[in-house]
Design a protein around this motif. Structure first.
Motif, PDB file in Angstrom:
ATOM      1  N   ASN A  64      -1.874  -0.861  11.530  1.00  0.00           N
ATOM      2  CA  ASN A  64      -1.733  -0.964   9.526  1.00  0.00           C
ATOM      3  C   ASN A  64      -1.616  -0.669   9.242  1.00  0.00           C
ATOM      4  O   ASN A  64      -1.222   1.190   8.605  1.00  0.00           O
ATOM      5  CB  ASN A  64      -3.563  -0.576   9.239  1.00  0.00           C
ATOM      6  CG  ASN A  64      -4.930  -1.536   9.414  1.00  0.00           C
ATOM      7  OD1 ASN A  64      -4.776  -2.143  10.578  1.00  0.00           O
ATOM      8  ND2 ASN A  64      -5.703  -1.766   8.922  1.00  0.00           N
ATOM      9  N   ARG A  82     -12.689  -2.803   0.267  1.00  0.00           N
ATOM     10  CA  ARG A  82     -12.436  -3.012   1.735  1.00  0.00           C
ATOM     11  C   ARG A  82     -11.372  -3.845   1.502  1.00  0.00           C
ATOM     12  O   ARG A  82     -12.314  -5.331   0.803  1.00  0.00           O
ATOM     13  CB  ARG A  82     -13.476  -2.688   2.872  1.00  0.00           C
ATOM     14  CG  ARG A  82     -14.179  -1.341   3.399  1.00  0.00           C
ATOM     15  CD  ARG A  82     -13.860  -0.174   3.565  1.00  0.00           C
ATOM     16  NE  ARG A  82     -14.487   0.619   3.963  1.00  0.00           N
ATOM     17  CZ  ARG A  82     -15.319   0.537   5.336  1.00  0.00           C
ATOM     18  NH1 ARG A  82     -15.875  -0.584   5.884  1.00  0.00           N
ATOM     19  NH2 ARG A  82     -16.737   1.718   5.015  1.00  0.00           N
ATOM     20  N   TYR A  83      -9.764  -4.110   2.264  1.00  0.00           N
ATOM     21  CA  TYR A  83      -9.365  -4.987   2.494  1.00  0.00           C
ATOM     22  C   TYR A  83      -9.295  -5.875   3.774  1.00  0.00           C
ATOM     23  O   TYR A  83      -8.933  -4.680   4.640  1.00  0.00           O
ATOM     24  CB  TYR A  83      -7.699  -4.519   2.023  1.00  0.00           C
ATOM     25  CG  TYR A  83      -8.025  -4.352   0.483  1.00  0.00           C
ATOM     26  CD1 TYR A  83      -7.839  -5.642  -0.141  1.00  0.00           C
ATOM     27  CD2 TYR A  83      -7.991  -2.873   0.454  1.00  0.00           C
ATOM     28  CE1 TYR A  83      -7.638  -4.778  -1.727  1.00  0.00           C
ATOM     29  CE2 TYR A  83      -7.889  -2.434  -0.915  1.00  0.00           C
ATOM     30  CZ  TYR A  83      -8.046  -3.658  -1.716  1.00  0.00           C
ATOM     31  OH  TYR A  83      -7.573  -2.959  -3.444  1.00  0.00           O
ATOM     32  N   VAL A  84      -9.731  -7.206   3.773  1.00  0.00           N
ATOM     33  CA  VAL A  84      -9.981  -7.609   5.184  1.00  0.00           C
ATOM     34  C   VAL A  84      -9.106  -8.528   6.155  1.00  0.00           C
ATOM     35  O   VAL A  84      -9.318  -8.722   6.994  1.00  0.00           O
ATOM     36  CB  VAL A  84     -11.453  -7.499   5.254  1.00  0.00           C
ATOM     37  CG1 VAL A  84     -11.943  -7.089   5.322  1.00  0.00           C
ATOM     38  CG2 VAL A  84     -11.717  -9.205   4.867  1.00  0.00           C
ATOM     39  N   SER A  85      -8.188  -8.871   4.790  1.00  0.00           N
ATOM     40  CA  SER A  85      -7.554  -9.608   5.470  1.00  0.00           C
ATOM     41  C   SER A  85      -5.707  -9.468   4.369  1.00  0.00           C
ATOM     42  O   SER A  85      -5.366  -8.258   3.495  1.00  0.00           O
ATOM     43  CB  SER A  85      -7.401 -10.966   4.629  1.00  0.00           C
ATOM     44  OG  SER A  85      -7.754 -10.812   3.285  1.00  0.00           O
ATOM     45  N   LEU A  87      -2.818  -6.046   7.993  1.00  0.00           N
ATOM     46  CA  LEU A  87      -3.472  -6.047   9.342  1.00  0.00           C
ATOM     47  C   LEU A  87      -3.239  -5.423  10.303  1.00  0.00           C
ATOM     48  O   LEU A  87      -1.934  -6.752  10.899  1.00  0.00           O
ATOM     49  CB  LEU A  87      -4.845  -5.819   8.250  1.00  0.00           C
ATOM     50  CG  LEU A  87      -5.145  -5.899   7.400  1.00  0.00           C
ATOM     51  CD1 LEU A  87      -6.958  -6.101   7.853  1.00  0.00           C
ATOM     52  CD2 LEU A  87      -5.603  -4.556   6.987  1.00  0.00           C
ATOM     53  N   GLU A 142      -9.895  -2.180   8.563  1.00  0.00           N
ATOM     54  CA  GLU A 142      -9.602  -2.285   7.460  1.00  0.00           C
ATOM     55  C   GLU A 142      -8.861  -1.645   6.556  1.00  0.00           C
ATOM     56  O   GLU A 142      -9.337  -0.387   6.416  1.00  0.00           O
ATOM     57  CB  GLU A 142     -10.822  -2.893   6.688  1.00  0.00           C
ATOM     58  CG  GLU A 142     -11.695  -4.070   7.340  1.00  0.00           C
ATOM     59  CD  GLU A 142     -12.713  -4.259   6.337  1.00  0.00           C
ATOM     60  OE1 GLU A 142     -13.801  -3.202   6.458  1.00  0.00           O
ATOM     61  OE2 GLU A 142     -13.518  -4.975   7.566  1.00  0.00           O
TER      62      GLU A 142
END
Length: 325
Positions: free
Chosen positions: A314, A232-235, A180, A203
């Motif tokens: 991203n 959702r991918y937050v890291s 990200l 994200e």
């Protein structure tokens, strides 16, 4: 001649039954995972397109999931070899000017390839001057891109989202990796107004929806939501193999895994009706949990929040996309 005692024969027979049970279980697990066509990301069509001289005349490469091939020229692309996949790599023809965008790429992984989706700025330069600059997120989805693109208005209207599908899988499974951008906000850049900040860190996202669709006599498309899973991918992550996400059936608003972004899609999705026109698919509610779907929507994207919104940098990799039964 050595004769095994009854107890030893019984023990060996029991041991063999246990081994056979384990093998059968393993085969059952394998047989319950269905790799989507071209879901191993190992075959790609390479398109070689020369853009118009007025915007630089550069030669660009666009990549599509399909039988290995190379296509030269600025003809509109349609899915090849029975591939159900389309992506955000597009050919645009506006007022006779040929322009492309590439935000999905094949990348070597092991003995094959994976798909890499990137969020980036895409600019159009006329006579060396920047005229339009937009945010372009990378996305890969089941359906079709209706080329050539003829403008920036209503980009979702250029997607024929989803494929015909009547099964009821338990889950979707795939390998993934995420990187990200560091910013704590996103950028909106449509090319026709100043860039602006959008609250919230960007994200990567996965959307899987099963719908039951129907069409009225005017050609309007409607749907009820049969099954849902979204992530959702937050890291950042390194490669995660065989990540599996359960598909939830029926009305999931009271399920502990429910998130607001999983709600009914009123007009964000488009599909081609029986008259050959691309129209909104109006989801009007939740189907019963035991309903049979008519269509499957599966999309991966390097950004979330809609068209022309994201954080450049991203990146979202995926590989080995399967449905689990």
């Amino acid at each position: 001649m050595h004769i095994l005692s009854f107890q030893k024969r019984l023990f060996i027979k029991g041991l063999l039954l246990v081994v056979l049970f384990i093998v059968n279980c393993q085969l059952s697990i394998v047989n319950c995972q269905e790799l989507l066509p071209y879901g191993n990301m190992d075959q790609w069509v390479v398109r070689i397109i020369t853009e118009s001289k007025v915007i630089g005349g550069n030669t660009k490469y666009l990549y599509e999931l399909g039988p290995t091939d190379t296509i030269v020229g600025s003809d509109a692309y349609t899915n090849q070899g029975g591939s159900p996949w389309a992506n955000s790599n597009v050919l645009a023809k506006v007022a006779g000017v040929v322009k492309t965008n590439t935000s999905v790429f094949p990348e070597a992984r092991g003995n094959g390839f994976c798909a890499r989706m990137e969020t980036r700025f895409e600019s159009v330069k006329v006579l060396g001057l920047v005229d339009i600059e937009v945010i372009a997120a990378g996305s890969l989805y089941l359906g079709e891109m209706l080329e050539p693109i003829k403008g920036t208005k209503n980009p979702m209207g250029m997607l024929n989202c989803g494929i015909e599908f009547t099964k009821r899988p338990k889950a979707v499974s795939y390998d993934y990796k995420v990187k990200l951008a560091p910013e704590d906000h996103r950028t909106k850049s449509t090319g026709f107004s100043r860039k602006s900040k959008v609250d919230g860190k960007d994200e990567a996202a996965m959307i899987c929806i099963l719908q039951k669709r129907w069409e009225d006599k005017e050609g309007n498309l409607y749907a009820k939501r049969v099954g849902t899973v979204m992530k959702r991918y937050v890291s950042d992550t390194d490669w995660v193999n065989g990540a599996t996400y359960e598909i939830l059936y029926g009305d999931i608003t009271n399920h502990p895994d429910y998130k607001p972004y999983m709600n009914i899609q009123e007009d964000d999705l488009y599909a081609t009706n029986s008259k050959g026109k691309n129209v909104p698919v109006k989801e009007i509610g939740w189907a019963e949990a035991d309903e049979t779907p008519t269509h499957l929507i599966l999309q991966f994207a390097s950004s979330h929040g809609g068209a022309y919104i994201g954080s450049p940098g991203n990146t979202f990799w995926i590989d080995n996309v399967k449905l689990v039964y």
